[in-house]
Design a protein around this motif. Structure first.
Motif, short mmCIF file in Angstrom:
data_model
loop_
_atom_site.label_atom_id
_atom_site.label_comp_id
_atom_site.label_asym_id
_atom_site.label_seq_id
_atom_site.Cartn_x
_atom_site.Cartn_y
_atom_site.Cartn_z
N THR A 154 -73.20 45.78 38.55
CA THR A 154 -73.49 46.60 39.73
C THR A 154 -74.82 47.32 39.54
OG1 THR A 154 -71.13 46.95 40.10
CG2 THR A 154 -72.65 48.52 41.13
N PRO A 155 -75.75 47.15 40.48
CA PRO A 155 -77.12 47.70 40.29
C PRO A 155 -77.28 49.14 40.75
CG PRO A 155 -77.07 46.35 42.25
CD PRO A 155 -75.67 46.31 41.68
N LEU A 156 -76.62 50.07 40.08
CA LEU A 156 -76.84 51.49 40.42
C LEU A 156 -78.32 51.83 40.27
CD1 LEU A 156 -73.92 53.38 38.62
CD2 LEU A 156 -73.98 52.47 40.93
N PRO A 157 -78.87 52.62 41.20
CA PRO A 157 -80.30 53.00 41.10
C PRO A 157 -80.51 53.95 39.92
CG PRO A 157 -79.24 54.14 42.92
CD PRO A 157 -78.24 53.17 42.40
N ARG A 158 -81.17 53.48 38.89
CA ARG A 158 -81.33 54.26 37.66
C ARG A 158 -82.16 55.52 37.87
NH1 ARG A 158 -81.84 49.68 33.72
NH2 ARG A 158 -79.68 49.21 33.18
N SER A 159 -83.02 55.49 38.88
CA SER A 159 -83.84 56.67 39.14
C SER A 159 -82.99 57.83 39.64
CB SER A 159 -84.91 56.34 40.19
OG SER A 159 -84.30 55.90 41.41
N ILE A 160 -81.76 57.53 40.06
CA ILE A 160 -80.87 58.56 40.59
C ILE A 160 -79.63 58.73 39.71
CG2 ILE A 160 -79.43 59.23 42.56
CD1 ILE A 160 -81.35 57.74 44.36
N ILE A 161 -78.96 57.61 39.43
CA ILE A 161 -77.71 57.68 38.67
C ILE A 161 -77.99 57.23 37.23
CG2 ILE A 161 -75.31 56.92 38.57
CD1 ILE A 161 -75.48 56.40 41.58
N ASP A 162 -78.22 58.19 36.37
CA ASP A 162 -78.64 57.92 35.00
C ASP A 162 -77.43 57.96 34.06
OD1 ASP A 162 -80.11 57.50 32.75
OD2 ASP A 162 -80.77 59.58 32.55
N ARG A 163 -76.65 56.89 34.11
CA ARG A 163 -75.47 56.77 33.25
C ARG A 163 -75.05 55.31 33.20
NH1 ARG A 163 -71.31 55.46 36.40
NH2 ARG A 163 -71.06 56.34 38.49
N PRO A 164 -74.20 54.93 32.24
CA PRO A 164 -73.72 53.54 32.17
C PRO A 164 -72.83 53.20 33.38
CG PRO A 164 -73.36 54.68 30.08
CD PRO A 164 -73.76 55.73 31.08
N ILE A 165 -72.75 51.91 33.68
CA ILE A 165 -71.88 51.42 34.74
C ILE A 165 -70.42 51.62 34.32
CG2 ILE A 165 -71.21 49.40 36.10
CD1 ILE A 165 -74.05 50.33 36.59
N GLU A 166 -69.58 52.07 35.27
CA GLU A 166 -68.16 52.25 35.02
C GLU A 166 -67.37 51.38 35.99
OE1 GLU A 166 -67.46 56.44 35.35
OE2 GLU A 166 -68.80 56.93 33.67
N PRO A 167 -66.10 51.08 35.67
CA PRO A 167 -65.30 50.19 36.53
C PRO A 167 -65.26 50.63 37.99
CG PRO A 167 -64.18 50.51 34.45
CD PRO A 167 -65.39 51.42 34.43
N GLU A 168 -65.22 51.94 38.27
CA GLU A 168 -65.12 52.42 39.65
C GLU A 168 -66.36 52.06 40.47
OE1 GLU A 168 -64.95 56.64 40.17
OE2 GLU A 168 -66.79 57.00 39.05
N ASP A 169 -67.49 51.85 39.80
CA ASP A 169 -68.73 51.57 40.52
C ASP A 169 -68.68 50.25 41.28
OD1 ASP A 169 -70.18 53.91 39.68
OD2 ASP A 169 -70.39 52.98 37.71
N VAL A 170 -67.94 49.27 40.73
CA VAL A 170 -67.86 47.96 41.38
C VAL A 170 -67.32 48.10 42.80
CG1 VAL A 170 -66.82 45.66 41.26
CG2 VAL A 170 -67.59 46.80 39.17
N GLU A 171 -66.33 48.98 42.97
CA GLU A 171 -65.75 49.20 44.30
C GLU A 171 -66.53 50.23 45.09
OE1 GLU A 171 -61.91 51.25 46.46
OE2 GLU A 171 -62.06 51.23 44.28
N ARG A 172 -66.90 51.34 44.47
CA ARG A 172 -67.43 52.47 45.22
C ARG A 172 -68.91 52.33 45.58
NH1 ARG A 172 -64.29 57.02 45.38
NH2 ARG A 172 -65.77 57.63 46.99
#
Length: 352
Positions: A154-172
């Protein structure tokens, strides 16, 4: 307008690192732009501001797992590859960003997966960070895409969300109505809508329409000019169907409230508007950049997240809500501890 006019001090702790526990229970600031009145609500309360035959326009783009990690041939150096868009289905060509860029040259091979099951060759350098990769895969295209996406995250924007990917991110990090694959970042205003809320809206008689705009990384790219008239947005692919055109134009002609859900929707509908103010069919690309002052022609209300300083997203919101009122509302949001960014809280801007 100048870039520096969109600078404000945002405490780091106000940037949301995680989504709210429930989609529709983020906080909602309601701004009546004509009076300047502000109310503090919960997102599910948005229903109270709309009536039978009012309508919402959503972006049904779907985020794909665009971030991959591979190894360079021979040296086995770890390389991050961010898939941007597929250039040629038959040849398996992809436009990508690579990091670190300095280690990658034309002709280099990259290996992905624990057993090096996916191989790509660098065939072009397009920018300082960009490359064109040709994936070496012999099977059918749908099989290739499935294998490629299985390697991504899941490509969370690193410039904003500075943390490792977690299982909830796939859905949310995906709206509940995501349908058409192609985005590398989520249209964040859509993330607040739950199935329960949509059902309640439907029961109330509110109409829905969908456009597709494949949101790209340009939404998070730093603006490098002070004079905003000289800035060029990255192009994004978008689609407005005949069905959507009919629904939206009927609402406009009947003087109903038309709500654009998010900045991507607002850019899309303003890119596909006719001279008489009606929405028209569109399939193609847009690099439309909206900043104050701007006269909007389709929507008369808007939902948006709270965006970061100096961002193009903030500029679109300020153009719709009024520069002075939006900047004042953002000051209130900081004082009242609203959450900013991709996983942050929402704002509803009404013209009455």
């Amino acid at each position: 307008m100048k870039l520096s006019q969109f600078k404000f001090k945002l405490p780091e702790e106000r940037i949301a690192m995680h989504p709210a526990k429930y989609r529709d229970e983020s906080r909602l600031m309601v701004l009546h732009k004509n009076s300047g009145e502000i109310k503090h609500r919960i997102f599910k309360d948005v229903l109270e501001y709309f009536d039978d035959k009012d309508m919402f326009i959503f972006n049904d783009t779907k985020v794909f797992p665009a971030r991959l990690y591979g190894n360079k041939e021979k040296t086995r150096a770890r390389i991050e590859v961010f898939l941007l868009r597929e250039l040629n289905e038959e040849l398996r060509l992809w436009d990508v960003l690579v990091d670190p860029a300095r280690k990658i040259r034309i002709g280099n091979k990259l290996y992905f997966g624990e057993d090096d099951s996916m191989v790509a060759e660098v065939i072009d350098n397009t920018t300082s960070r960009g490359r064109t990769l040709r994936f070496l895969y012999d099977g059918p295209h749908d099989e290739f895409k499935k294998a490629l996406y299985a390697l991504g995250e899941t490509p969370l924007p690193r410039s904003i969300i500075d943390r490792p990917i977690e299982p909830e991110d796939v859905e949310r990090f995906q709206s509940i109505f995501a349908k058409n694959e192609g985005a590398v970042t989520a249209p964040t205003a859509s993330l607040h809508f739950s199935r329960e809320l949509l059902k309640r809206m439907e029961i109330k008689g509110i109409d829905f329409a969908y456009i597709t705009m494949h949101a790209g990384l340009g939404n998070f790219r730093d603006i490098d000019v002070e004079d905003l008239t000289k800035y060029k947005m990255d192009s994004e692919q978008m689609f407005v169907t005949e069905e959507t055109v009919k629904i939206v134009n009927r609402a406009k002609d009947n003087n109903r409230n038309v709500c654009a859900v998010g900045t991507t929707v607002m850019r899309a509908i303003e890119s596909a508007v006719s001279t008489d103010g009606h929405l028209k069919q569109f399939e193609g690309w847009t690099n439309k950049f909206i900043f104050p002052p701007y006269e909007f022609t389709v929507a008369n209300s808007m939902i948006s997240n709270f965006h970061l300083p100096l961002s193009t997203l903030l500029m679109i919101v300020a153009a719709f809500g009024g520069y002075d009122q939006i900047m004042e509302a953002y000051e209130v949001a900081i004082k009242e501890k609203y959450r900013f960014g991709t996983y942050g809280d929402a704002m509803l801007i009404l013209d009455k």
